[in-house]
Design an enzyme around this catalytic site. Structure first.
Site, PDB file in Angstrom:
ATOM      1  N   ASN A  58       4.888 144.115 -28.701  1.00 57.03           N
ATOM      2  CA  ASN A  58       3.994 143.633 -28.360  1.00 57.03           C
ATOM      3  C   ASN A  58       2.756 143.135 -30.194  1.00 57.03           C
ATOM      4  O   ASN A  58       2.345 144.245 -29.664  1.00 57.03           O
ATOM      5  CB  ASN A  58       2.893 143.535 -27.434  1.00 57.03           C
ATOM      6  N   HIS A  61       3.563 134.046 -25.839  1.00 51.33           N
ATOM      7  CA  HIS A  61       2.936 135.618 -25.962  1.00 51.33           C
ATOM      8  C   HIS A  61       4.197 136.187 -25.338  1.00 51.33           C
ATOM      9  O   HIS A  61       4.837 136.770 -24.641  1.00 51.33           O
ATOM     10  CB  HIS A  61       2.051 136.172 -25.667  1.00 51.33           C
ATOM     11  N   CYS A 113      -4.706 138.867 -27.641  1.00 52.27           N
ATOM     12  CA  CYS A 113      -3.306 138.113 -27.563  1.00 52.27           C
ATOM     13  C   CYS A 113      -3.195 136.924 -27.781  1.00 52.27           C
ATOM     14  O   CYS A 113      -2.222 136.312 -28.052  1.00 52.27           O
ATOM     15  CB  CYS A 113      -2.347 138.981 -26.021  1.00 52.27           C
TER      16      CYS A 113
HETATM   17  N1  ACO Z   1       8.503 155.784 -19.779  1.00 54.27           N
HETATM   18  C1  ACO Z   1       8.393 156.397 -18.697  1.00 54.27           C
HETATM   19  N2  ACO Z   1       7.506 156.484 -17.784  1.00 54.27           N
HETATM   20  C2  ACO Z   1       6.279 155.970 -17.733  1.00 54.27           C
HETATM   21  C3  ACO Z   1       5.843 155.371 -19.345  1.00 54.27           C
HETATM   22  C4  ACO Z   1       7.096 155.489 -20.643  1.00 54.27           C
HETATM   23  N3  ACO Z   1       6.261 155.209 -21.843  1.00 54.27           N
HETATM   24  N4  ACO Z   1       4.905 154.746 -18.703  1.00 54.27           N
HETATM   25  C5  ACO Z   1       4.236 154.503 -17.877  1.00 54.27           C
HETATM   26  N5  ACO Z   1       5.412 155.246 -17.188  1.00 54.27           N
HETATM   27  C6  ACO Z   1       5.453 156.390 -15.024  1.00 54.27           C
HETATM   28  C7  ACO Z   1       3.761 155.556 -15.014  1.00 54.27           C
HETATM   29  O1  ACO Z   1       3.329 157.008 -15.265  1.00 54.27           O
HETATM   30  C8  ACO Z   1       4.711 155.593 -13.701  1.00 54.27           C
HETATM   31  O2  ACO Z   1       4.574 156.347 -13.102  1.00 54.27           O
HETATM   32  P1  ACO Z   1       4.533 157.239 -11.370  1.00 54.27           P
HETATM   33  O3  ACO Z   1       5.229 156.059 -10.568  1.00 54.27           O
HETATM   34  O4  ACO Z   1       5.135 158.402 -11.497  1.00 54.27           O
HETATM   35  O5  ACO Z   1       3.417 157.425 -11.306  1.00 54.27           O
HETATM   36  C9  ACO Z   1       5.842 154.363 -13.368  1.00 54.27           C
HETATM   37  O6  ACO Z   1       6.468 154.755 -14.927  1.00 54.27           O
HETATM   38  C10 ACO Z   1       5.313 153.396 -13.361  1.00 54.27           C
HETATM   39  O7  ACO Z   1       4.250 153.046 -14.278  1.00 54.27           O
HETATM   40  P2  ACO Z   1       3.478 151.447 -13.970  1.00 54.27           P
HETATM   41  O8  ACO Z   1       2.490 151.202 -14.953  1.00 54.27           O
HETATM   42  O9  ACO Z   1       3.274 150.891 -12.801  1.00 54.27           O
HETATM   43  O10 ACO Z   1       4.617 150.908 -14.867  1.00 54.27           O
HETATM   44  P3  ACO Z   1       5.120 148.837 -15.073  1.00 54.27           P
HETATM   45  O11 ACO Z   1       6.037 149.115 -13.974  1.00 54.27           O
HETATM   46  O12 ACO Z   1       3.751 147.821 -14.579  1.00 54.27           O
HETATM   47  O13 ACO Z   1       5.281 148.478 -16.153  1.00 54.27           O
HETATM   48  C11 ACO Z   1       4.251 147.623 -17.625  1.00 54.27           C
HETATM   49  C12 ACO Z   1       4.610 149.021 -17.542  1.00 54.27           C
HETATM   50  C13 ACO Z   1       5.389 147.776 -19.280  1.00 54.27           C
HETATM   51  C14 ACO Z   1       2.970 148.602 -18.792  1.00 54.27           C
HETATM   52  C15 ACO Z   1       4.096 146.704 -17.821  1.00 54.27           C
HETATM   53  O14 ACO Z   1       2.857 146.903 -15.893  1.00 54.27           O
HETATM   54  C16 ACO Z   1       3.160 145.214 -18.094  1.00 54.27           C
HETATM   55  O15 ACO Z   1       3.485 144.974 -18.747  1.00 54.27           O
HETATM   56  N6  ACO Z   1       1.539 145.236 -17.876  1.00 54.27           N
HETATM   57  C17 ACO Z   1       1.445 143.910 -19.380  1.00 54.27           C
HETATM   58  C18 ACO Z   1       1.042 143.885 -19.917  1.00 54.27           C
HETATM   59  C19 ACO Z   1       0.191 142.842 -20.918  1.00 54.27           C
HETATM   60  O16 ACO Z   1       0.705 141.526 -20.531  1.00 54.27           O
HETATM   61  N7  ACO Z   1      -0.365 143.569 -21.117  1.00 54.27           N
HETATM   62  C20 ACO Z   1      -1.410 141.648 -21.798  1.00 54.27           C
HETATM   63  C21 ACO Z   1      -0.871 141.319 -23.167  1.00 54.27           C
HETATM   64  S1  ACO Z   1      -1.662 142.982 -23.975  1.00 54.27           S
HETATM   65  C22 ACO Z   1      -3.325 142.374 -25.027  1.00 54.27           C
HETATM   66  O17 ACO Z   1      -3.807 142.029 -24.462  1.00 54.27           O
HETATM   67  C23 ACO Z   1      -3.581 143.872 -26.239  1.00 54.27           C
END
Ligand code: ACO
Length: 322
Positions: A279, A249, A113
């Site tokens: 993204n 980004h 990214c």
């Molecule tokens: N729909 C419904 N529920 C979901 C989904 C979904 N699509 N995805 C995950 N959940 C659930 C999980 O299973 C979890 O359930 P549990 O509590 O029963 O275990 C719950 O939601 C919370 O999951 P988390 O992963 O803790 O959710 P979070 O608030 O962290 O959000 C997200 C997830 C959106 C992925 C976030 O962590 C994020 O944006 N992270 C950064 C991503 C990023 O910036 N990446 C870098 C760039 S990408 C690159 O370089 C290729």
């Protein structure tokens, strides 16, 4: 020593749009969850006959047109992607041929990214040292091909697209500074755990998909982006209030909000496209930049801060006068 100045921007998105409602039919998720956690409402997904380079070609032609230059005058092509058309040659070379350009250096940069900021940083050095006068810098991805469409934790996040800029030598102003970093110790928090020389069996079995510990990535991303903002301002002896636009980004709206808060910036000064594009990895910054240039928000001589964080981990920023 000349500055490297962005003189034209262009972008291209596949026509096919996949909404959160569409995803509700594919995995156990909801429109509400996706919007609340990420800010994403829809993403563009390439057709089977569209590739990273085919999207990049459209974006590049638009950027050259916006800059008012002849494609034949381009003397350097740097292409940021993690989803290249082929293992080799570089997507930059394939693009070069499609644009009918022959002989200038063309190579890819792989920083996930952060790829576009990395590419811009490299091109800045080429232009400052006189090795290039008119460069094409591209960020393009077809991440939909490395997404596991059965994994709700990742498939809701990504989209496809391409952005490009023309960067030219300019005596007056342009890129003020770039800052790029990486730390490979975080490799396994965000990766595709197979490739040509490792776990190739997984590739052959059709399992080359993104794996991400989203929560952990999120925390490091917010913290690291805060630090790179400080580093960039200090290097230029600038105040937060000197920045007109943040072009971040587009991974997650909550990460963008945290960076804007760190800069004391109103969201009116932040370019947000994550709601419509998801993204798009290396394409996200040039896509956002092009959107805000074309709709007239970003104007000549305004100061822009570009910043990115991604797999590696890699991260970086570019401060520039547009
Ligand atoms: N729909 C419904 N529920 C979901 C989904 C979904 N699509 N995805 C995950 N959940 C659930 C999980 O299973 C979890 O359930 P549990 O509590 O029963 O275990 C719950 O939601 C919370 O999951 P988390 O992963 O803790 O959710 P979070 O608030 O962290 O959000 C997200 C997830 C959106 C992925 C976030 O962590 C994020 O944006 N992270 C950064 C991503 C990023 O910036 N990446 C870098 C760039 S990408 C690159 O370089 C290729």
């Amino acid at each position: 020593m000349p500055y490297a100045r962005i003189t034209g921007t262009g972008s291209y998105l596949p026509e096919n749009v996949v909404t959160n409602k569409d995803l509700e039919k594919m995995v156990d998720t909801t429109d509400q969850w996706i919007r609340e956690r990420t800010g994403i409402a829809q993403r563009h997904i390439a057709r089977d006959d569209e590739t990273t380079v085919s999207l990049a070609e459209q974006a590049s032609r638009r950027a050259a047109e916006a800059a008012g230059i002849d494609l034949q005058d381009i003397d350097l092509i740097v292409f940021a992607t993690s989803t290249p058309d082929k293992i080799f040659p570089a997507s930059a070379c394939i693009l070069q041929a499609r644009l009918g350009i022959h002989g200038c250096p063309a190579f890819d940069i792989q920083a996930v990214c952060s790829g576009f900021v990395y590419a811009l940083s490299v091109v800045d050095k080429f232009i400052r040292t006189g090795s290039s006068k008119k460069a094409l810098v591209v960020g393009a991805e077809v991440f939909s091909r490395i997404v596991n469409w059965e994994d709700r934790g990742t498939c809701v996040l990504f989209g496809d697209g391409a952005g490009a800029v023309i960067v030219e030598a300019d005596e007056e102003t342009g890129i003020l500074s770039t800052h790029i970093h990486s730390d490979g110790q975080y490799e396994e928090l965000l990766h595709v755990p197979c490739g040509i020389s490792s776990n190739y069996e997984q590739v052959k079995a059709g399992g080359a998909f993104i794996e991400m510990k989203g929560n952990e990535v999120f925390k490091v991303a917010v913290n690291t982006l805060g630090k790179i903002v400080d580093e960039t301002l200090e290097a230029n002896q600038m105040q937060k209030s000197d920045i007109n636009w943040l072009v971040p980004h587009q991974a997650n709206l909550r990460i963008i909000l945290a960076t804007a808060k760190k800069l004391n910036m109103s969201m009116d000064q932040v370019v947000v496209t994550v709601d419509k594009h998801g993204n798009t990895s290396a394409a996200s910054i040039p896509l956002a930049l092009d959107a805000a240039v074309r709709d007239g928000r970003i104007k000549r001589n305004e100061v822009l801060l570009l910043e990115a964080f991604g797999g590696g981990f890699t991260w970086g920023s570019a401060l520039l006068r547009y």
